[in-house]
Design a protein around this motif. Structure first.
Motif, mmCIF file in Angstrom:
data_model
loop_
_atom_site.group_PDB
_atom_site.id
_atom_site.type_symbol
_atom_site.label_atom_id
_atom_site.label_comp_id
_atom_site.label_asym_id
_atom_site.label_seq_id
_atom_site.Cartn_x
_atom_site.Cartn_y
_atom_site.Cartn_z
ATOM 1 N N CYS A 109 16.529 -10.334 25.655
ATOM 2 C CA CYS A 109 16.113 -9.951 26.733
ATOM 3 C C CYS A 109 14.998 -10.754 27.558
ATOM 4 C CB CYS A 109 15.516 -8.558 26.657
ATOM 5 S SG CYS A 109 16.814 -7.476 26.202
ATOM 6 N N CYS A 110 14.100 -11.573 26.866
ATOM 7 C CA CYS A 110 13.205 -12.198 27.464
ATOM 8 C C CYS A 110 12.940 -13.678 27.189
ATOM 9 C CB CYS A 110 11.869 -11.541 27.037
ATOM 10 S SG CYS A 110 11.589 -9.739 27.165
ATOM 11 N N ASP A 111 12.378 -14.398 28.167
ATOM 12 C CA ASP A 111 11.970 -15.702 27.840
ATOM 13 C C ASP A 111 10.561 -15.849 27.758
ATOM 14 O OD1 ASP A 111 14.811 -17.056 27.753
ATOM 15 O OD2 ASP A 111 14.534 -16.769 29.933
ATOM 16 N N PRO A 112 10.083 -16.886 27.022
ATOM 17 C CA PRO A 112 8.699 -17.244 27.012
ATOM 18 C C PRO A 112 8.252 -17.632 28.492
ATOM 19 C CG PRO A 112 9.804 -18.883 25.534
ATOM 20 C CD PRO A 112 10.863 -17.751 26.124
ATOM 21 N N LEU A 113 6.842 -17.379 28.635
ATOM 22 C CA LEU A 113 6.318 -17.978 29.762
ATOM 23 C C LEU A 113 6.165 -19.451 29.633
ATOM 24 C CD1 LEU A 113 3.864 -15.005 30.665
ATOM 25 C CD2 LEU A 113 5.955 -15.705 31.878
ATOM 26 N N ALA A 114 6.179 -20.200 30.495
ATOM 27 C CA ALA A 114 5.961 -21.627 30.431
ATOM 28 C C ALA A 114 4.136 -21.738 30.387
ATOM 29 C CB ALA A 114 6.191 -22.286 31.911
ATOM 30 N N VAL A 115 3.762 -22.875 29.979
ATOM 31 C CA VAL A 115 2.333 -23.165 29.675
ATOM 32 C C VAL A 115 2.124 -24.318 30.892
ATOM 33 C CG1 VAL A 115 2.406 -22.548 27.286
ATOM 34 C CG2 VAL A 115 3.272 -24.887 27.661
ATOM 35 N N CYS A 116 0.996 -24.405 31.183
ATOM 36 C CA CYS A 116 0.481 -25.392 32.173
ATOM 37 C C CYS A 116 0.823 -26.625 31.917
ATOM 38 C CB CYS A 116 -1.148 -25.219 32.431
ATOM 39 S SG CYS A 116 -1.281 -23.496 33.479
ATOM 40 N N ALA A 152 -5.163 -26.351 29.266
ATOM 41 C CA ALA A 152 -3.747 -26.243 29.992
ATOM 42 C C ALA A 152 -2.577 -25.909 28.934
ATOM 43 C CB ALA A 152 -3.644 -27.570 30.559
ATOM 44 N N SER A 153 -2.921 -26.196 27.852
ATOM 45 C CA SER A 153 -1.832 -26.006 26.528
ATOM 46 C C SER A 153 -1.911 -24.590 26.064
ATOM 47 C CB SER A 153 -1.888 -26.859 25.550
ATOM 48 O OG SER A 153 -3.311 -26.845 24.804
ATOM 49 N N ASP A 154 -2.953 -23.825 26.398
ATOM 50 C CA ASP A 154 -3.291 -22.476 26.016
ATOM 51 C C ASP A 154 -2.966 -21.707 27.301
ATOM 52 O OD1 ASP A 154 -3.775 -23.106 23.329
ATOM 53 O OD2 ASP A 154 -5.838 -23.683 23.965
ATOM 54 N N THR A 155 -2.678 -22.028 28.326
ATOM 55 C CA THR A 155 -2.557 -21.245 29.673
ATOM 56 C C THR A 155 -1.391 -21.206 30.245
ATOM 57 O OG1 THR A 155 -4.782 -22.109 30.294
ATOM 58 C CG2 THR A 155 -3.660 -21.042 32.006
ATOM 59 N N LEU A 156 -1.101 -19.868 30.217
ATOM 60 C CA LEU A 156 0.354 -19.412 30.458
ATOM 61 C C LEU A 156 0.513 -19.385 32.242
ATOM 62 C CD1 LEU A 156 0.913 -16.453 28.015
ATOM 63 C CD2 LEU A 156 1.841 -18.844 27.930
ATOM 64 N N CYS A 157 1.713 -19.881 32.557
ATOM 65 C CA CYS A 157 2.139 -19.472 34.038
ATOM 66 C C CYS A 157 2.699 -18.088 33.989
ATOM 67 C CB CYS A 157 3.249 -20.590 34.386
ATOM 68 S SG CYS A 157 2.528 -22.416 34.230
ATOM 69 N N ALA A 158 2.912 -17.941 35.421
ATOM 70 C CA ALA A 158 3.160 -16.649 35.910
ATOM 71 C C ALA A 158 4.704 -16.146 35.517
ATOM 72 C CB ALA A 158 3.082 -16.313 37.393
ATOM 73 N N ALA A 159 5.536 -17.295 35.133
ATOM 74 C CA ALA A 159 6.915 -17.092 35.149
ATOM 75 C C ALA A 159 7.578 -18.130 33.587
ATOM 76 C CB ALA A 159 7.857 -17.172 36.179
ATOM 77 N N GLN A 160 8.850 -18.149 33.574
ATOM 78 C CA GLN A 160 9.513 -19.170 32.751
ATOM 79 C C GLN A 160 9.307 -20.576 33.355
ATOM 80 O OE1 GLN A 160 10.778 -16.358 33.856
ATOM 81 N NE2 GLN A 160 12.161 -15.307 32.380
ATOM 82 N N VAL A 161 8.800 -20.837 34.520
ATOM 83 C CA VAL A 161 8.675 -22.245 35.228
ATOM 84 C C VAL A 161 7.592 -22.148 35.965
ATOM 85 C CG1 VAL A 161 9.632 -23.889 36.750
ATOM 86 C CG2 VAL A 161 11.287 -22.641 34.962
ATOM 87 N N CYS A 162 6.598 -23.086 35.716
ATOM 88 C CA CYS A 162 5.272 -22.894 36.587
ATOM 89 C C CYS A 162 5.673 -23.378 38.101
ATOM 90 C CB CYS A 162 4.250 -24.081 35.996
ATOM 91 S SG CYS A 162 3.638 -23.569 34.099
#
Length: 155
Positions: free
Chosen positions: A96-103, A118-128
């Motif tokens: 049901c879900c996809d991982p959020l993209a990272v910066c 940046a490698s530890d910061t998640l974007c708001a969706a699957q694509v930044c």
């Protein structure tokens, strides 16, 4: 028999009768799955049909739209995805879900660079995207105005 008529016996079962199909031979429609006890549930005829046997042979699957994705994940954009059972569970995360993209997957514009974390910061969706993630992922590069060049270098 005095009239010369013969009677069928148990040995004639295969000759005189057709077995009913079981639900294990039925393919359920999208959004449904075959019952767990399908081998023991019989259809109304020698072939199962959607109209006669679908409601008996199949159970409805829960929609992923009812599943709440865990932190770090977002719902897949396809609204017609179903969980593995009649209720969604933790086992449905990947369905049901996809991982959020990272910066680190985002390209900051000129005069900006990715933040150190940046490698530890998640974007708001699957694509930044610039609209949603620029402020979270990027920081303005330092300018040379405050930098003192060493001897034998020009600013």
């Amino acid at each position: 028999d005095p009239d010369g008529a013969s009677f069928c016996g148990h040995d004639d079962l295969d000759v005189c009768c057709e077995p009913l199909a079981t639900c294990s031979s039925f393919n359920c429609s999208v959004g449904y799955r075959r019952r767990a006890d399908a081998d023991n549930v019989f259809c109304r005829a020698r072939l199962c049909t959607s109209m006669d046997d679908g409601p008996v042979c199949c159970e409805e699957l829960a929609s992923c739209s009812t599943y709440r994705c865990a932190r770090g994940y977002a719902p897949k954009p396809d609204a017609s995805i179903f969980c593995m059972g009649d209720k969604c569970s933790d086992e449905d995360l990947e369905t049901c879900c996809d991982p959020l993209a990272v910066c680190t997957s985002f390209a900051c514009p000129e005069s900006y660079s990715l933040r150190a974390d940046a490698s530890d910061t998640l974007c708001a969706a699957q694509v930044c995207t610039k609209e949603n993630d620029f402020a979270v992922c990027c920081e303005r590069r330092a300018t040379c105005l405050a930098f003192d060049c060493p001897e034998r270098y020009l600013p």
